[in-house]
Design a protein around this motif. Sequence first.
Motif, PDB file in Angstrom:
ATOM      1  N   ALA A   1       0.837  -1.204   0.000  1.00  0.00           N
ATOM      2  CA  ALA A   1       0.000   0.000   0.000  1.00  0.00           C
ATOM      3  C   ALA A   1       0.873   1.255   0.000  1.00  0.00           C
ATOM      4  CB  ALA A   1      -0.938  -0.005   1.206  1.00  0.00           C
ATOM      5  N   LEU A   2       1.981   1.224   0.735  1.00  0.00           N
ATOM      6  CA  LEU A   2       2.879   2.379   0.753  1.00  0.00           C
ATOM      7  C   LEU A   2       3.474   2.630  -0.629  1.00  0.00           C
ATOM      8  CD1 LEU A   2       4.436   4.658   2.091  1.00  0.00           C
ATOM      9  CD2 LEU A   2       6.109   2.955   2.876  1.00  0.00           C
ATOM     10  N   ASP A   3       3.952   1.591  -1.287  1.00  0.00           N
ATOM     11  CA  ASP A   3       4.516   1.756  -2.638  1.00  0.00           C
ATOM     12  C   ASP A   3       3.468   2.290  -3.611  1.00  0.00           C
ATOM     13  OD1 ASP A   3       7.001   0.837  -1.804  1.00  0.00           O
ATOM     14  OD2 ASP A   3       6.633  -1.216  -2.485  1.00  0.00           O
ATOM     15  N   ALA A   4       2.259   1.763  -3.527  1.00  0.00           N
ATOM     16  CA  ALA A   4       1.185   2.215  -4.418  1.00  0.00           C
ATOM     17  C   ALA A   4       0.794   3.657  -4.119  1.00  0.00           C
ATOM     18  CB  ALA A   4      -0.020   1.287  -4.297  1.00  0.00           C
ATOM     19  N   ALA A   5       0.786   4.021  -2.839  1.00  0.00           N
ATOM     20  CA  ALA A   5       0.473   5.411  -2.470  1.00  0.00           C
ATOM     21  C   ALA A   5       1.564   6.354  -2.961  1.00  0.00           C
ATOM     22  CB  ALA A   5       0.289   5.536  -0.959  1.00  0.00           C
ATOM     23  N   GLN A   6       2.815   5.939  -2.872  1.00  0.00           N
ATOM     24  CA  GLN A   6       3.919   6.764  -3.382  1.00  0.00           C
ATOM     25  C   GLN A   6       3.797   6.944  -4.895  1.00  0.00           C
ATOM     26  OE1 GLN A   6       5.851   8.599  -1.644  1.00  0.00           O
ATOM     27  NE2 GLN A   6       7.175   7.487  -0.240  1.00  0.00           N
ATOM     28  N   ALA A   7       3.433   5.871  -5.604  1.00  0.00           N
ATOM     29  CA  ALA A   7       3.258   5.967  -7.057  1.00  0.00           C
ATOM     30  C   ALA A   7       2.106   6.902  -7.401  1.00  0.00           C
ATOM     31  CB  ALA A   7       3.021   4.585  -7.654  1.00  0.00           C
TER      32      ALA A   7
ATOM     33  N   ASP B   1      -2.105  16.593  -1.988  1.00  0.00           N
ATOM     34  CA  ASP B   1      -1.917  16.938  -0.582  1.00  0.00           C
ATOM     35  C   ASP B   1      -2.424  15.832   0.343  1.00  0.00           C
ATOM     36  OD1 ASP B   1      -0.843  19.285  -1.559  1.00  0.00           O
ATOM     37  OD2 ASP B   1      -2.604  20.505  -1.078  1.00  0.00           O
ATOM     38  N   ALA B   2      -3.546  15.217  -0.009  1.00  0.00           N
ATOM     39  CA  ALA B   2      -4.079  14.115   0.792  1.00  0.00           C
ATOM     40  C   ALA B   2      -3.132  12.914   0.748  1.00  0.00           C
ATOM     41  CB  ALA B   2      -5.465  13.728   0.295  1.00  0.00           C
ATOM     42  N   LEU B   3      -2.560  12.650  -0.421  1.00  0.00           N
ATOM     43  CA  LEU B   3      -1.634  11.517  -0.538  1.00  0.00           C
ATOM     44  C   LEU B   3      -0.346  11.747   0.244  1.00  0.00           C
ATOM     45  CD1 LEU B   3      -2.200  10.494  -4.228  1.00  0.00           C
ATOM     46  CD2 LEU B   3      -2.427   8.996  -2.242  1.00  0.00           C
ATOM     47  N   ARG B   4       0.081  12.962   0.359  1.00  0.00           N
ATOM     48  CA  ARG B   4       1.250  13.242   1.207  1.00  0.00           C
ATOM     49  C   ARG B   4       0.967  12.790   2.637  1.00  0.00           C
ATOM     50  NH1 ARG B   4       2.317  19.219  -1.039  1.00  0.00           N
ATOM     51  NH2 ARG B   4       3.886  18.740  -2.604  1.00  0.00           N
ATOM     52  N   ARG B   5      -0.217  13.130   3.136  1.00  0.00           N
ATOM     53  CA  ARG B   5      -0.599  12.707   4.490  1.00  0.00           C
ATOM     54  C   ARG B   5      -0.714  11.186   4.572  1.00  0.00           C
ATOM     55  NH1 ARG B   5      -3.551  17.321   3.585  1.00  0.00           N
ATOM     56  NH2 ARG B   5      -5.436  16.197   3.000  1.00  0.00           N
TER      57      ARG B   5
ATOM     58  N   VAL C   1      -2.526   4.471 -11.872  1.00  0.00           N
ATOM     59  CA  VAL C   1      -1.871   4.302 -10.571  1.00  0.00           C
ATOM     60  C   VAL C   1      -2.893   4.117  -9.456  1.00  0.00           C
ATOM     61  CG1 VAL C   1       0.283   5.431 -11.209  1.00  0.00           C
ATOM     62  CG2 VAL C   1      -1.534   6.772 -10.170  1.00  0.00           C
ATOM     63  N   TYR C   2      -4.065   4.740  -9.608  1.00  0.00           N
ATOM     64  CA  TYR C   2      -5.098   4.518  -8.590  1.00  0.00           C
ATOM     65  C   TYR C   2      -5.639   3.093  -8.666  1.00  0.00           C
ATOM     66  CZ  TYR C   2      -5.109   9.217  -6.722  1.00  0.00           C
ATOM     67  OH  TYR C   2      -4.745  10.371  -6.088  1.00  0.00           O
TER      68      TYR C   2
END
Length: 138
Positions: A3-9, A48-52, A94-95
Amino acid sequence: MSALDAAQAALAAEHAAVYGYGVVGGRIAPDRKAEATAAFEAHRARRDALRRTVRDLGGSPVAAAAAYRLPFSVDDPAGAVRLAADLEDRVAGVYSDLVRAAEGPLRAEAAASLREAAVRAVRWRGTGVTFPGLAERV
């Protein structure tokens, strides 16, 4: 993919979309300027939400690049529309990865982001695809 890798992408794609919509806004026809501005703002909010989200998952958010290579030259309003549709297709891709990797509220948020990108792509292109987020992987 975690999930972290996908969120970073997804965050990296949102950085690129924000940049790309800056180009779109500079070339789009006046009658579609509001649509481009709304998409730009939507991608900024998602970024901005993805940064959080990345921080919540224990990561350090990927930074935006100073510039991005566009997939083609954007010289006129038609090119701007084509770029906007391409940006949305890339973001949807990516989503779709984040939907597969995430669980719970993050998965629901990723699905909503995928849907929003697919709807914007249809508005820009005038037609849709059967499986948004997967079309570019075929």
